[in-house]
Motif scaffolding. Structure first.
Motif, PDB file in Angstrom:
ATOM      1  N   ARG A   1       0.845  -1.202   0.000  1.00  0.00           N
ATOM      2  CA  ARG A   1       0.000   0.000   0.000  1.00  0.00           C
ATOM      3  C   ARG A   1       0.879   1.251   0.000  1.00  0.00           C
ATOM      4  O   ARG A   1       1.727   1.408   0.870  1.00  0.00           O
ATOM      5  CB  ARG A   1      -0.936  -0.004   1.213  1.00  0.00           C
ATOM      6  CG  ARG A   1      -1.929  -1.158   1.183  1.00  0.00           C
ATOM      7  CD  ARG A   1      -2.834  -1.172   2.399  1.00  0.00           C
ATOM      8  NE  ARG A   1      -2.084  -1.428   3.636  1.00  0.00           N
ATOM      9  CZ  ARG A   1      -1.718  -2.637   4.035  1.00  0.00           C
ATOM     10  NH1 ARG A   1      -1.993  -3.700   3.294  1.00  0.00           N
ATOM     11  NH2 ARG A   1      -1.063  -2.798   5.168  1.00  0.00           N
ATOM     12  N   LEU A   2       0.643   2.113  -0.970  1.00  0.00           N
ATOM     13  CA  LEU A   2       1.439   3.336  -1.111  1.00  0.00           C
ATOM     14  C   LEU A   2       0.509   4.505  -1.408  1.00  0.00           C
ATOM     15  O   LEU A   2      -0.288   4.454  -2.348  1.00  0.00           O
ATOM     16  CB  LEU A   2       2.455   3.170  -2.240  1.00  0.00           C
ATOM     17  CG  LEU A   2       3.317   4.389  -2.583  1.00  0.00           C
ATOM     18  CD1 LEU A   2       4.160   4.816  -1.380  1.00  0.00           C
ATOM     19  CD2 LEU A   2       4.208   4.096  -3.788  1.00  0.00           C
ATOM     20  N   THR A   3       0.600   5.553  -0.597  1.00  0.00           N
ATOM     21  CA  THR A   3      -0.195   6.764  -0.794  1.00  0.00           C
ATOM     22  C   THR A   3       0.724   7.960  -0.920  1.00  0.00           C
ATOM     23  O   THR A   3       1.574   8.202  -0.052  1.00  0.00           O
ATOM     24  CB  THR A   3      -1.167   6.984   0.382  1.00  0.00           C
ATOM     25  OG1 THR A   3      -2.137   5.935   0.405  1.00  0.00           O
ATOM     26  CG2 THR A   3      -1.898   8.318   0.242  1.00  0.00           C
ATOM     27  N   LEU A   4       0.567   8.704  -2.013  1.00  0.00           N
ATOM     28  CA  LEU A   4       1.283   9.957  -2.233  1.00  0.00           C
ATOM     29  C   LEU A   4       0.225  11.041  -2.325  1.00  0.00           C
ATOM     30  O   LEU A   4      -0.563  11.092  -3.271  1.00  0.00           O
ATOM     31  CB  LEU A   4       2.107   9.888  -3.516  1.00  0.00           C
ATOM     32  CG  LEU A   4       3.142   8.762  -3.591  1.00  0.00           C
ATOM     33  CD1 LEU A   4       3.753   8.692  -4.982  1.00  0.00           C
ATOM     34  CD2 LEU A   4       4.229   8.964  -2.537  1.00  0.00           C
ATOM     35  N   HIS A   5       0.180  11.923  -1.331  1.00  0.00           N
ATOM     36  CA  HIS A   5      -0.873  12.928  -1.227  1.00  0.00           C
ATOM     37  C   HIS A   5      -0.257  14.331  -1.290  1.00  0.00           C
ATOM     38  O   HIS A   5       0.524  14.704  -0.430  1.00  0.00           O
ATOM     39  CB  HIS A   5      -1.631  12.741   0.095  1.00  0.00           C
ATOM     40  CG  HIS A   5      -2.855  13.586   0.213  1.00  0.00           C
ATOM     41  ND1 HIS A   5      -3.593  13.676   1.372  1.00  0.00           N
ATOM     42  CD2 HIS A   5      -3.485  14.397  -0.688  1.00  0.00           C
ATOM     43  CE1 HIS A   5      -4.610  14.482   1.182  1.00  0.00           C
ATOM     44  NE2 HIS A   5      -4.555  14.940  -0.055  1.00  0.00           N
ATOM     45  N   GLU A   6      -0.604  15.062  -2.349  1.00  0.00           N
ATOM     46  CA  GLU A   6      -0.131  16.445  -2.517  1.00  0.00           C
ATOM     47  C   GLU A   6       1.393  16.534  -2.494  1.00  0.00           C
ATOM     48  O   GLU A   6       1.963  17.485  -1.962  1.00  0.00           O
ATOM     49  CB  GLU A   6      -0.732  17.341  -1.424  1.00  0.00           C
ATOM     50  CG  GLU A   6      -2.234  17.283  -1.319  1.00  0.00           C
ATOM     51  CD  GLU A   6      -2.921  18.562  -1.759  1.00  0.00           C
ATOM     52  OE1 GLU A   6      -2.247  19.417  -2.346  1.00  0.00           O
ATOM     53  OE2 GLU A   6      -4.118  18.689  -1.504  1.00  0.00           O
ATOM     54  N   CYS A   7       2.058  15.557  -3.066  1.00  0.00           N
ATOM     55  CA  CYS A   7       3.525  15.550  -3.124  1.00  0.00           C
ATOM     56  C   CYS A   7       3.976  16.245  -4.411  1.00  0.00           C
ATOM     57  O   CYS A   7       3.898  15.643  -5.501  1.00  0.00           O
ATOM     58  CB  CYS A   7       4.059  14.132  -3.056  1.00  0.00           C
ATOM     59  SG  CYS A   7       3.858  13.340  -1.446  1.00  0.00           S
ATOM     60  N   GLY A   8       4.451  17.470  -4.298  1.00  0.00           N
ATOM     61  CA  GLY A   8       4.839  18.244  -5.473  1.00  0.00           C
ATOM     62  C   GLY A   8       5.979  17.635  -6.256  1.00  0.00           C
ATOM     63  O   GLY A   8       6.109  17.859  -7.464  1.00  0.00           O
ATOM     64  N   GLY A   9       6.834  16.860  -5.595  1.00  0.00           N
ATOM     65  CA  GLY A   9       7.976  16.261  -6.276  1.00  0.00           C
ATOM     66  C   GLY A   9       7.697  14.882  -6.844  1.00  0.00           C
ATOM     67  O   GLY A   9       8.602  14.267  -7.421  1.00  0.00           O
ATOM     68  N   ALA A  10       6.457  14.404  -6.702  1.00  0.00           N
ATOM     69  CA  ALA A  10       6.107  13.082  -7.228  1.00  0.00           C
ATOM     70  C   ALA A  10       5.608  13.237  -8.661  1.00  0.00           C
ATOM     71  O   ALA A  10       4.407  13.303  -8.918  1.00  0.00           O
ATOM     72  CB  ALA A  10       5.050  12.429  -6.348  1.00  0.00           C
ATOM     73  N   HIS A  11       6.536  13.323  -9.601  1.00  0.00           N
ATOM     74  CA  HIS A  11       6.212  13.452 -11.023  1.00  0.00           C
ATOM     75  C   HIS A  11       5.522  12.161 -11.473  1.00  0.00           C
ATOM     76  O   HIS A  11       6.078  11.064 -11.357  1.00  0.00           O
ATOM     77  CB  HIS A  11       7.500  13.678 -11.805  1.00  0.00           C
ATOM     78  CG  HIS A  11       7.304  13.985 -13.245  1.00  0.00           C
ATOM     79  ND1 HIS A  11       6.916  13.031 -14.163  1.00  0.00           N
ATOM     80  CD2 HIS A  11       7.446  15.150 -13.940  1.00  0.00           C
ATOM     81  CE1 HIS A  11       6.831  13.580 -15.365  1.00  0.00           C
ATOM     82  NE2 HIS A  11       7.144  14.869 -15.250  1.00  0.00           N
ATOM     83  N   VAL A  12       4.297  12.285 -11.988  1.00  0.00           N
ATOM     84  CA  VAL A  12       3.487  11.102 -12.283  1.00  0.00           C
ATOM     85  C   VAL A  12       4.118  10.235 -13.373  1.00  0.00           C
ATOM     86  O   VAL A  12       4.082   9.004 -13.296  1.00  0.00           O
ATOM     87  CB  VAL A  12       2.059  11.522 -12.675  1.00  0.00           C
ATOM     88  CG1 VAL A  12       1.240  10.329 -13.146  1.00  0.00           C
ATOM     89  CG2 VAL A  12       1.369  12.190 -11.489  1.00  0.00           C
ATOM     90  N   GLY A  13       4.731  10.845 -14.375  1.00  0.00           N
ATOM     91  CA  GLY A  13       5.370  10.071 -15.434  1.00  0.00           C
ATOM     92  C   GLY A  13       6.510   9.228 -14.912  1.00  0.00           C
ATOM     93  O   GLY A  13       6.648   8.048 -15.260  1.00  0.00           O
ATOM     94  N   ASN A  14       7.344   9.830 -14.077  1.00  0.00           N
ATOM     95  CA  ASN A  14       8.466   9.087 -13.494  1.00  0.00           C
ATOM     96  C   ASN A  14       7.964   7.983 -12.566  1.00  0.00           C
ATOM     97  O   ASN A  14       8.534   6.891 -12.510  1.00  0.00           O
ATOM     98  CB  ASN A  14       9.382  10.038 -12.722  1.00  0.00           C
ATOM     99  CG  ASN A  14      10.075  11.036 -13.642  1.00  0.00           C
ATOM    100  OD1 ASN A  14      10.309  10.756 -14.815  1.00  0.00           O
ATOM    101  ND2 ASN A  14      10.395  12.204 -13.116  1.00  0.00           N
TER     102      ASN A  14
END
Length: 402
Positions: free
Chosen positions: A233-246
């Motif tokens: 289970r992994l949640t990324l919430h409002e993470c500006g550095g989490a580039h969706v393509g990468n």
């Protein structure tokens, strides 16, 4: 049907508070009866303990009880006061050595607390069975638009000290780590989470991956929990550095392992992100059982569509993403063999009946209406169940009504 909760207080020498699936009961008992009942009920009633600011007399009674009852505590919550009387802090934290069997720890802290709270860190580092850690900011508000940048250096905050201590002492045992905070991780802490937690099953990062960590987060170094296959289970919430393509590329490469069951990508990325869609020929080493995505632009949607996913929830999607989704379900992205259908293996799509502006379906433009009709038709053709029951994750200022 589950029975209601029990809240039982035992006064005099000890004061116990635990929440069980039993009827509600509040009672004050005479001294002898209290001690006899406490000895019978302690293993259940003292399993969960919350330590927060109380008067010194109550704290003294609790400290006395902890000497004999602390061994039963499994779930511990500590509220850390930014400005606290030394005597009070000393009394509270000196109870911790009497709780050697704590497995789950929740710490509530002030965002800009720069105190080290050395006693707390010292005793927490000594827990031998700690597996589940939650760090929660006091008055936590996940609306990133309201976040004022801190007036202190992150590396000097209790948030940073605490994570360093936990990872140094317990990284090899951690099974869950949830960060409900608005402070970013520094690179050394992020690297420890990535490289030193082989048993990690669930991770929540809320605004903790900022733009400064974008390149490091994009790195394809396999996570320790991915290599062991434990991460589910992994949640990324409002993470500006989490580039969706990468992120999509790294999922495909198996960076997070092959056993992802629940993934939430909520309003991630930054306006400075450049469009990037992994080549559709990228070898697929992982899939996702259930994924929720929120605030997703067309190119981000295209990137994620390369990941085989069984159940996908879409919330707060701009109209152009709805149109893109319809295309992806039909012809997908260019591939060496012509076209590759998006979201391969999908058997259910959940959507929210409101788009990003909160406009009901009746208010859609004609092209969006056509896209929705096309979406239904594509889902039927691919035998994908399409429902309108997607639950919006949290809230945001720009879309406060959906």
């Amino acid at each position: 049907m589950e029975p209601p909760s029990l809240i039982l207080y035992l006064h005099c020498d000890c004061e116990l508070l635990y929440n069980q699936n039993l009827p509600i009961l509040t009672h004050s008992l005479p001294f002898r009866t209290c001690k006899s009942l406490a000895s019978l009920c302690a293993p259940i009633l003292f399993k969960s303990l919350r330590l927060e600011e109380v008067d010194l007399e109550r704290l003294r009674r609790l400290a006395d009880s902890s000497r004999t009852l602390g061994k039963f505590v499994r779930d511990l919550t500590v509220t850390v006061q930014k400005d606290v009387v030394t005597d009070w802090e000393l009394r509270m934290y000196q109870m911790l050595p009497h709780m050697p069997n704590v497995r789950s720890l929740t710490v509530v802290h002030e965002r800009e607390d720069t105190q080290y709270h050395s006693l707390l860190l010292h005793f927490v580092s000594g827990f031998q069975y700690l597996e589940h850690v939650t760090l929660r900011e006091a008055n936590y508000n996940p609306i990133f638009s309201n976040f004022d940048h801190p007036n202190v250096e992150i590396s000097q905050t209790f948030f940073h000290y605490f994570l360093q201590t936990i990872l140094n002492a317990h990284a090899s045992r951690l099974r869950t780590l949830h960060l409900y905070t608005l402070l970013p991780l520094r690179a050394p802490v992020y690297i420890k989470i990535r490289d030193k937690t082989p048993k990690l099953q669930a991770l929540t990062l809320t605004t903790n991956i900022d733009v400064e960590l974008r390149e490091l987060f994009a790195d394809s170094t396999p996570w320790a929990s991915g290599q062991t296959g434990s991460l589910e289970r992994l949640t990324l919430h409002e993470c500006g550095g989490a580039h969706v393509g990468n992120f999509a590329r790294n999922v495909l490469r198996g960076v997070y392992g092959p056993n992802l069951k629940d993934v939430n990508i909520i309003a991630c990325g930054d306006n400075s992100d450049t469009s990037y869609i992994p080549p559709s020929s990228t070898p697929v080493h992982a899939s996702i059982e259930r994924m929720q995505v929120d605030h997703l632009g067309p190119w981000e949607l295209s990137a994620l569509s390369l990941i085989p996913t069984q159940d996908v929830s879409f919330t707060r999607m701009p109209p152009e993403s709805v149109i893109e989704l319809t295309v992806l379900l039909t012809s997908g992205l260019p591939d060496s063999d012509g076209r590759r259908i998006g979201f391969s293996g999908c058997n259910r799509i959940r959507m929210n009946p409101n788009l990003a502006p909160g406009t009901p379906m009746e208010g859609f433009t004609e092209d969006v209406k056509c896209a929705y009709e096309g979406l239904k038709e594509r889902c039927q053709r691919r035998e994908i169940q399409c429902t309108w029951d997607a639950i919006v994750w949290g809230n945001c200022l720009c879309h406060s009504n959906v």
